[in-house]
Design a protein around this motif. Sequence first.
Motif, PDB file in Angstrom:
ATOM      1  N   THR A  52      49.945 -37.912  76.682  1.00 48.01           N
ATOM      2  CA  THR A  52      51.286 -38.456  76.525  1.00 48.01           C
ATOM      3  C   THR A  52      52.305 -37.325  76.541  1.00 48.01           C
ATOM      4  O   THR A  52      52.108 -36.304  75.868  1.00 48.01           O
ATOM      5  CB  THR A  52      51.422 -39.223  75.193  1.00 48.01           C
ATOM      6  OG1 THR A  52      50.359 -40.160  75.074  1.00 48.01           O
ATOM      7  CG2 THR A  52      52.761 -39.951  75.112  1.00 48.01           C
ATOM      8  N   ALA A  53      53.387 -37.495  77.280  1.00 50.48           N
ATOM      9  CA  ALA A  53      54.468 -36.509  77.293  1.00 50.48           C
ATOM     10  C   ALA A  53      55.383 -36.773  76.101  1.00 50.48           C
ATOM     11  O   ALA A  53      55.839 -37.898  75.892  1.00 50.48           O
ATOM     12  CB  ALA A  53      55.255 -36.606  78.590  1.00 50.48           C
ATOM     13  N   PRO A  66      59.513 -29.669  76.203  1.00 49.95           N
ATOM     14  CA  PRO A  66      58.428 -30.605  76.530  1.00 49.95           C
ATOM     15  C   PRO A  66      57.064 -30.162  75.992  1.00 49.95           C
ATOM     16  O   PRO A  66      56.710 -28.977  76.048  1.00 49.95           O
ATOM     17  CB  PRO A  66      58.429 -30.616  78.060  1.00 49.95           C
ATOM     18  CG  PRO A  66      58.980 -29.284  78.453  1.00 49.95           C
ATOM     19  CD  PRO A  66      60.009 -28.961  77.405  1.00 49.95           C
ATOM     20  N   LEU A  67      56.330 -31.124  75.473  1.00 53.33           N
ATOM     21  CA  LEU A  67      54.950 -30.936  75.046  1.00 53.33           C
ATOM     22  C   LEU A  67      54.089 -31.989  75.719  1.00 53.33           C
ATOM     23  O   LEU A  67      54.577 -33.062  76.097  1.00 53.33           O
ATOM     24  CB  LEU A  67      54.808 -31.088  73.523  1.00 53.33           C
ATOM     25  CG  LEU A  67      55.625 -30.172  72.608  1.00 53.33           C
ATOM     26  CD1 LEU A  67      55.374 -30.558  71.152  1.00 53.33           C
ATOM     27  CD2 LEU A  67      55.271 -28.721  72.840  1.00 53.33           C
ATOM     28  N   LEU A  68      52.810 -31.697  75.862  1.00 50.09           N
ATOM     29  CA  LEU A  68      51.855 -32.682  76.353  1.00 50.09           C
ATOM     30  C   LEU A  68      50.844 -32.915  75.236  1.00 50.09           C
ATOM     31  O   LEU A  68      50.131 -31.997  74.841  1.00 50.09           O
ATOM     32  CB  LEU A  68      51.150 -32.188  77.614  1.00 50.09           C
ATOM     33  CG  LEU A  68      50.336 -33.244  78.378  1.00 50.09           C
ATOM     34  CD1 LEU A  68      51.231 -34.408  78.804  1.00 50.09           C
ATOM     35  CD2 LEU A  68      49.682 -32.633  79.608  1.00 50.09           C
ATOM     36  N   TRP A  82      48.852 -30.725  70.731  1.00 49.80           N
ATOM     37  CA  TRP A  82      50.170 -30.665  71.353  1.00 49.80           C
ATOM     38  C   TRP A  82      50.262 -29.366  72.141  1.00 49.80           C
ATOM     39  O   TRP A  82      50.403 -28.280  71.574  1.00 49.80           O
ATOM     40  CB  TRP A  82      51.269 -30.734  70.298  1.00 49.80           C
ATOM     41  CG  TRP A  82      51.362 -32.045  69.586  1.00 49.80           C
ATOM     42  CD1 TRP A  82      52.208 -33.085  69.865  1.00 49.80           C
ATOM     43  CD2 TRP A  82      50.586 -32.467  68.449  1.00 49.80           C
ATOM     44  NE1 TRP A  82      52.000 -34.122  68.982  1.00 49.80           N
ATOM     45  CE2 TRP A  82      51.014 -33.773  68.105  1.00 49.80           C
ATOM     46  CE3 TRP A  82      49.576 -31.872  67.698  1.00 49.80           C
ATOM     47  CZ2 TRP A  82      50.458 -34.482  67.042  1.00 49.80           C
ATOM     48  CZ3 TRP A  82      49.013 -32.574  66.645  1.00 49.80           C
ATOM     49  CH2 TRP A  82      49.460 -33.863  66.318  1.00 49.80           C
ATOM     50  N   PHE A  83      50.162 -29.469  73.471  1.00 50.05           N
ATOM     51  CA  PHE A  83      50.200 -28.293  74.339  1.00 50.05           C
ATOM     52  C   PHE A  83      51.644 -27.964  74.723  1.00 50.05           C
ATOM     53  O   PHE A  83      52.427 -28.857  75.061  1.00 50.05           O
ATOM     54  CB  PHE A  83      49.415 -28.544  75.622  1.00 50.05           C
ATOM     55  CG  PHE A  83      47.923 -28.663  75.435  1.00 50.05           C
ATOM     56  CD1 PHE A  83      47.119 -27.541  75.381  1.00 50.05           C
ATOM     57  CD2 PHE A  83      47.320 -29.905  75.318  1.00 50.05           C
ATOM     58  CE1 PHE A  83      45.750 -27.651  75.217  1.00 50.05           C
ATOM     59  CE2 PHE A  83      45.948 -30.025  75.155  1.00 50.05           C
ATOM     60  CZ  PHE A  83      45.168 -28.896  75.097  1.00 50.05           C
ATOM     61  N   ALA A  84      51.987 -26.687  74.698  1.00 53.31           N
ATOM     62  CA  ALA A  84      53.284 -26.252  75.220  1.00 53.31           C
ATOM     63  C   ALA A  84      53.301 -26.554  76.717  1.00 53.31           C
ATOM     64  O   ALA A  84      52.472 -26.044  77.475  1.00 53.31           O
ATOM     65  CB  ALA A  84      53.491 -24.769  74.958  1.00 53.31           C
ATOM     66  N   GLY A  85      54.232 -27.391  77.135  1.00 54.39           N
ATOM     67  CA  GLY A  85      54.206 -27.935  78.488  1.00 54.39           C
ATOM     68  C   GLY A  85      54.240 -26.922  79.606  1.00 54.39           C
ATOM     69  O   GLY A  85      53.673 -27.146  80.677  1.00 54.39           O
ATOM     70  N   ASP A  86      54.891 -25.757  79.376  1.00 54.40           N
ATOM     71  CA  ASP A  86      55.020 -24.776  80.457  1.00 54.40           C
ATOM     72  C   ASP A  86      54.007 -23.651  80.347  1.00 54.40           C
ATOM     73  O   ASP A  86      54.046 -22.708  81.127  1.00 54.40           O
ATOM     74  CB  ASP A  86      56.440 -24.205  80.502  1.00 54.40           C
ATOM     75  CG  ASP A  86      56.862 -23.616  79.160  1.00 54.40           C
ATOM     76  OD1 ASP A  86      56.035 -23.630  78.231  1.00 54.40           O
ATOM     77  OD2 ASP A  86      58.008 -23.156  79.048  1.00 54.40           O
ATOM     78  N   ARG A  87      53.078 -23.731  79.383  1.00 55.46           N
ATOM     79  CA  ARG A  87      52.098 -22.655  79.198  1.00 55.46           C
ATOM     80  C   ARG A  87      50.675 -23.079  79.533  1.00 55.46           C
ATOM     81  O   ARG A  87      49.781 -22.241  79.548  1.00 55.46           O
ATOM     82  CB  ARG A  87      52.151 -22.140  77.748  1.00 55.46           C
ATOM     83  CG  ARG A  87      53.484 -21.520  77.386  1.00 55.46           C
ATOM     84  CD  ARG A  87      53.539 -21.060  75.968  1.00 55.46           C
ATOM     85  NE  ARG A  87      54.914 -20.789  75.583  1.00 55.46           N
ATOM     86  CZ  ARG A  87      55.325 -20.722  74.325  1.00 55.46           C
ATOM     87  NH1 ARG A  87      54.467 -20.878  73.333  1.00 55.46           N
ATOM     88  NH2 ARG A  87      56.590 -20.479  74.058  1.00 55.46           N
TER      89      ARG A  87
END
Length: 239
Positions: A186-187, A205-207, A227-232
């Motif tokens: 989920t975004a 943004p997080l994924l 919760w992943f850092a969206g750009d990393r």
Amino acid sequence: MRNNRSTTPVWKAIAAALRAEISERRYLSGDKLPTEAHLSARFGVNRHTVRHALSHLVAEGLVRTRRGAGAFVAATPTDYPIGERVRFHENLLAAGRKPEKRILHIECRAATTGEARALAIEDGAPVCGCHGLSFADGAPIALFESVFPLDRVAGIDQHLTDTSSVTDALTRAGVADYTRASTRLTAVVADVTQALQLHLHEGDPLLRSTSVNVDAKGLPVEYGRTWFAGDRVTLTLET
């Protein structure tokens, strides 16, 4: 009349565009970004605005600058496969990154209704909750929360205290192997505490990955949210 003009600052839009290009691997670690003059012409802004955008990316750890040399990509997203067997350390080592996990908090408490449903246990049954941070090459890439049914994996709280590896802790608790039964992506956007821990800005943004891992008998042994850092991180689905 309604004002349809965007309220997003121009420097934020420029930072977002460069962040997306780094995420798409148009630029790799160590690559030099276009000059301030080039970016000013590209986006139709002055150099001060470009400099503000680059400073934002430097603060995030994506870009580094050298006086007289320009701006360079400090890091590109880490490939993180999601399949039947997901092992944090193995995934990052395979991607050529140095993995690290830091346990922030371990608690024993009663399961919530949602946790009980995911783990196939009674509502209010005892569980162990483990909260922590995951790093790649020293940079925080994800926050995680894992919940374990204490009646099924007795002593997991002590094992997690002794080792930051969920795999090792489960092995010590008698779970020799486990596989992922389900994953939901989920975004979402970072709240203020998530942003602080991940070195992001509130609203970035997080994924979020929500998953259930089961033992060899098919019994749930872990309900996890990450919760992943969206750009990393680039999440890839394995089949």
